[in-house]
Design an enzyme around this catalytic site. Sequence first.
Site, PDB file in Angstrom:
ATOM      1  N   HIS A   1       0.855  -1.192   0.000  1.00 21.50           N
ATOM      2  CA  HIS A   1       0.000   0.000   0.000  1.00 21.50           C
ATOM      3  C   HIS A   1       0.888   1.238   0.000  1.00 21.50           C
ATOM      4  O   HIS A   1       1.560   1.530   0.990  1.00 21.50           O
ATOM      5  CB  HIS A   1      -0.922  -0.019   1.222  1.00 21.50           C
ATOM      6  CG  HIS A   1      -1.909  -1.132   1.175  1.00 21.50           C
ATOM      7  ND1 HIS A   1      -2.297  -1.853   2.285  1.00 21.50           N
ATOM      8  CD2 HIS A   1      -2.589  -1.644   0.130  1.00 21.50           C
ATOM      9  CE1 HIS A   1      -3.177  -2.767   1.911  1.00 21.50           C
ATOM     10  NE2 HIS A   1      -3.381  -2.667   0.606  1.00 21.50           N
TER      11      HIS A   1
ATOM     12  N   GLU B   1       1.284   3.812   2.852  1.00 26.13           N
ATOM     13  CA  GLU B   1       1.801   3.373   4.150  1.00 26.13           C
ATOM     14  C   GLU B   1       3.321   3.430   4.155  1.00 26.13           C
ATOM     15  O   GLU B   1       4.018   2.424   4.238  1.00 26.13           O
ATOM     16  CB  GLU B   1       1.277   1.963   4.456  1.00 26.13           C
ATOM     17  CG  GLU B   1      -0.229   1.961   4.615  1.00 26.13           C
ATOM     18  CD  GLU B   1      -0.870   0.566   4.528  1.00 26.13           C
ATOM     19  OE1 GLU B   1      -2.102   0.490   4.615  1.00 26.13           O
ATOM     20  OE2 GLU B   1      -0.143  -0.420   4.375  1.00 26.13           O
TER      21      GLU B   1
ATOM     22  N   HIS C   1       2.908  -3.310   7.003  1.00 22.77           N
ATOM     23  CA  HIS C   1       1.880  -2.326   6.624  1.00 22.77           C
ATOM     24  C   HIS C   1       1.902  -1.141   7.572  1.00 22.77           C
ATOM     25  O   HIS C   1       2.607  -1.146   8.576  1.00 22.77           O
ATOM     26  CB  HIS C   1       0.488  -2.967   6.697  1.00 22.77           C
ATOM     27  CG  HIS C   1       0.180  -3.849   5.535  1.00 22.77           C
ATOM     28  ND1 HIS C   1      -0.728  -3.500   4.572  1.00 22.77           N
ATOM     29  CD2 HIS C   1       0.666  -5.058   5.188  1.00 22.77           C
ATOM     30  CE1 HIS C   1      -0.791  -4.466   3.673  1.00 22.77           C
ATOM     31  NE2 HIS C   1       0.038  -5.433   4.014  1.00 22.77           N
TER      32      HIS C   1
ATOM     33  N   GLU D   1       1.393  -4.224  11.402  1.00 24.18           N
ATOM     34  CA  GLU D   1       0.831  -2.891  11.209  1.00 24.18           C
ATOM     35  C   GLU D   1       1.564  -1.895  12.091  1.00 24.18           C
ATOM     36  O   GLU D   1       1.634  -2.079  13.304  1.00 24.18           O
ATOM     37  CB  GLU D   1      -0.655  -2.887  11.597  1.00 24.18           C
ATOM     38  CG  GLU D   1      -1.518  -3.859  10.820  1.00 24.18           C
ATOM     39  CD  GLU D   1      -2.037  -3.264   9.522  1.00 24.18           C
ATOM     40  OE1 GLU D   1      -1.660  -2.119   9.207  1.00 24.18           O
ATOM     41  OE2 GLU D   1      -2.816  -3.950   8.840  1.00 24.18           O
TER      42      GLU D   1
HETATM   43 ZN   LIG Z   1      -1.830  -1.740   4.341  1.00 24.49          ZN
END
Ligand SMILES: [Zn+2]
Length: 1163
Positions: free
Chosen positions: A855, A858, A952, A1037
């Site tokens: 992504h 990010e 992420h 994350e």
């Molecule tokens: Zn992500």
Amino acid sequence: MNKPKMAAEKSASRVLMLLSQLERLNEDHKVSNNDAIRQITGKILHLLQTQEKTRKEVTSKGSGGMEVILSSLENTQDLQTTLNILAILNELLTVGGGRRTGVFVSKGGTAILLQMLVSSSKNPPANEELMLHIHTLLVKVGPKVPSDITSSSDRKFGVKSRLNGALNVTLNLVKHNLQNHKLLLPCLQVLRVYSSNLVNAVSLGKSGALEIMFEIIGPFSKKSTTLMKVTLDTLAALLKSGMNARRAVDRGYLPTLLSIYQDWHRHDTRHRHVVIRKSILACIKNLTNIKLGRKAFIDANGMRILYNTSTECLAVRTLDPLVNTSSLIMRKCFPKNRLPLPTIKSVFHHQLPHIAAGGPVAQLYNQPPGVDDVVDESDENEATEVDTENETEYEDDETGHKTQNDDDIETDIKKLRPIQVNTRPFDELRAYEYFCREFSEIFEDNDFESPRSIIPPSSDNSELHRPIIIPTTPSSLGPQNRRPLREDLVTPRPDESPLELDSISISKRPEGTADHDLVCSLGRLVVDGGVNGGSVDGLQDEGGEQAVLEVPDTAALLPLHDPDLYLEMVKSTRSVPAYTEVAYPDYFGHVALNLREPILERVYGVQRMKIFQDIERLIHSSDILDKVVYDLDNQSCPVTDNGESLKFNSKFESGNLRKAIQVRKFEYDLILNSDINSNHYHQWFYFEVSNMRPGVRYRFNIINCEKSNSQFNYGMQVLMYSVQDAINGSPHWVRTGSDICYYKNHFSRSSIAAGGQKGKSYFTLTFTVTFQHKDDVCYFAYHYPYTYSMLKMHLQKLSALRTAQIYYRQDDLCETLGGNSCPLLTITAMPESSSNDHISQFRSRPVVFLSARVHPGETNSSWVMKGTLEFLMSCSPQAQSLRESYIFKIIPMLNPDGVINGNHRCSLSGEDLNRQWQSPNAELHPTIYHAKSLLQYLRATGRTPLVFCDYHGHSRKKNVFMYGCSIKETVWQTNANTSTCDLQEDLGYRTLPKLLSQMAPVFSLSSCSFVVERSKEATARVVVWREIGVQRSYTMESTLCGCDQGKYKGLQIGTSELEEMGAQFCLALLRLRRYTSPLELQNHNSHLLDTENDLIDTRGIPNITSTTTYVLEEDEAAFLEEVDYSAESNDENDPDLEPDLQDNLALLDPSSDSEFSRQDSVN
Ligand SMILES: [Zn+2]
């Protein structure tokens, strides 16, 4: 009703004796008993009024007292007896809390009262005292507030009152007793309770209740304020019905309410009647739920009235409820605007090799020409009013735990079990052997002699001199479409001329020469000879004198950064818009700030203040400049500089500003570009600002954000980089901005971009900045930028760090749609020698597979990855020991195209690559396709990775945490009773997060989750777990904001903390090695035997569920100041506010309410 039996009296108290006499008298129905009954009830009443304990005795459990009393009430024909009993009940229900009311309701008291009310109304005039008593009791029995569903009040009160025909009796009493306040008040109170039921409200509206309420409210008067309050509350309840609201608007009641509100505002100078003022606003609020009402509000100058009254209230904190409700009404009525764009499709388009029919891109470009996608037509259509008002928050599934509700948990056990079939035949996968040459490589003795002597891998392996072809989907692709993977074999595609980028020019602005300030002489950093054959628009005229650019000396602080090398890297980076400029921060580099940056404390009332400023645009529209100062859709736009406007730019890698509009002198609306080949996904931003005045507060509004909430509401600041500061020795991205908040605005989203949902709005991120320097060039970003060119530079610098002990190899996994390569790294320790033992140890090392940045928005994941890579290439003994333990396969950037082009979420295919892992398309999702194939190859050759982790960033939570996969925890989450004894599951997946929580200060175990969600079935984590069979398959994350626990509690996160996290991930892997049995490492296919259990303590398996947090997206505590994200509040269909509507529908008399006949027929 059953004959009640008095409990055997033990000590036969007086009241119980009386009750038992009463019971006997009830049983034989002699007229002559009337006197006796009257007397006894009178005595009981007297006892209750004088002795507190008797109340308890009457209603104590098993006493049967309530039954006797109610039975007497039902049977008696005598008025005085009735009044006595009603007085007894009033005594009983006045105190004692809900329990006595509960007993009364459960014994059928409500129906008896309602029947008595209706029957006594048949012989007018009704006895006033009787009516007073009945209504006083009814108020006690009915729910106190509409949402009151406590067991004591009668939840079916609304239905019962209607079915018994009591509504109009009470309404008529009100009508005929307007001056009799003693009776009027309890009647109105009962009417309010009736009206909280929507069906009743409609029925009462038809009987003229609205008109009567307005008669009572009358002109402003401070007499009988209690009555006023009840009347307004009844009116507000009635107006929740759309039918009543229309009726009220038709009769012109909205201007009436506004002027009543103004009267109270003017006269209530000491603020003693705030509740009344609030109730008037509640009526207006309900009226403006319908479109007609919003129009009437605007026509009646409601905006200005509420704006002015609110501004006068702002100073007094106790008036906040008025300001907040006014603000809600104004936001609701604020005319919806379209975004000032010709289309919401991305400004840039990338031609895809093929477009999957029915896919997002096909949908995007298949609209008939002339369709205006900025606003859908239906917004103007009255018929869709229900849709536009009935707002339910839709979430993109970001790291989407908003959608992670029980429905989303995978309950199909089959889908939670590993799939053992290979999706591709091994013959096809064999090509990936190329990426695993370490397993077959022949090491010569001279490989081990001196540092930096590694022979480029494969150089003496004849088999590898052939071009390596990675077969793609065999059916669709002929050989001509196959792309060689090795860099030296890549030939430029005919449609793109090769880049001849070799000169850098630093241009100088002519007007800057007068000023001696250094930065003012900075032009744009342009890489000449771009794809377009020259520099971009507007730059030619800046030629001439070459400025000497003073580059901050960061070499010592940033060993992996080199400005010249960065520019070299930029030259081979291919962007869709063919960028030729370079942003200064990327060129100079960013040195982590050696300073604590606390999570910002939210100033009270910020959101309200910002919203009021937005409303002023409508009220003082002549103050609005509306001057476009930057516009990608219209490249010739930037108007001549009169020195009064800021200059914007984002035509550089990862930049994505589409348009800037100067709204007021120091306020700008900014619009972000959509992801390429898409029409939404805006959140990431990166742009340049210049021509500022120092010391002035500038307000910036990014007006097309899409998520419903953001950490910007919880202390996160934007990032700013000042070129002046950088040159003066502070090359830092710094958290900056005040008055930050994130709220729903009045720009409507097209349903085309909102998943088909109509009536959605965008959100505004607003922040205020005061610039320090004149003639500075400043950059703003959502998070610390990390470009693809930066990755390439870092990799080149890292590769230079290898020593004789380090095995480091960089391959190109594949070429992306945009023509960029996707690097794949292999890092491990060189074998100690070429001896068989050492080579065998080398080849038996388990694989750890890491990836990041699927992504693009990010960027934090790239900084964590940088930390991991630096650790792996360092010469510390731990790093060496880690390299000796594992073979690392790392894809540091899974989505280079998205990163380069400033996307937030997608690749050039307009799709979220982390939703393509189940069946990636070789052409459209090459990085995912080949990454998955490589994993399949590893599995097929018995080298299934021990750990897979995809890095992420998370925009709505704090700290760093992991998502993993566990069958048991998923099953337990949905149904704790499910027998799970047949499920065999090793607990090893918990070890790594547990180790991280012990080692990494930013890591939070309580935020981790191991539940498999349906919406995530195509993500890397779930597919690698299920299809490749990696038990320790994770998404890691990292917060974009900061930490609320650990060493960095209360601080925003910076690049050094992110990099530290990446290094600690490595250390945790080293410890994991010690906890993992050699057996597991040797035999990947055997059932895992784990010594990790020592660490995670399996004795308490049930505890595991308790330590697993089933993570919800919105985990932030509510603010004292209500952060209101939905201006559109429509209570009408809110089941919470209509607790007995469902019951109503079940009990509805089909003949009564025609408006609800549809529901009737259902039942
Ligand atoms: Zn992500």
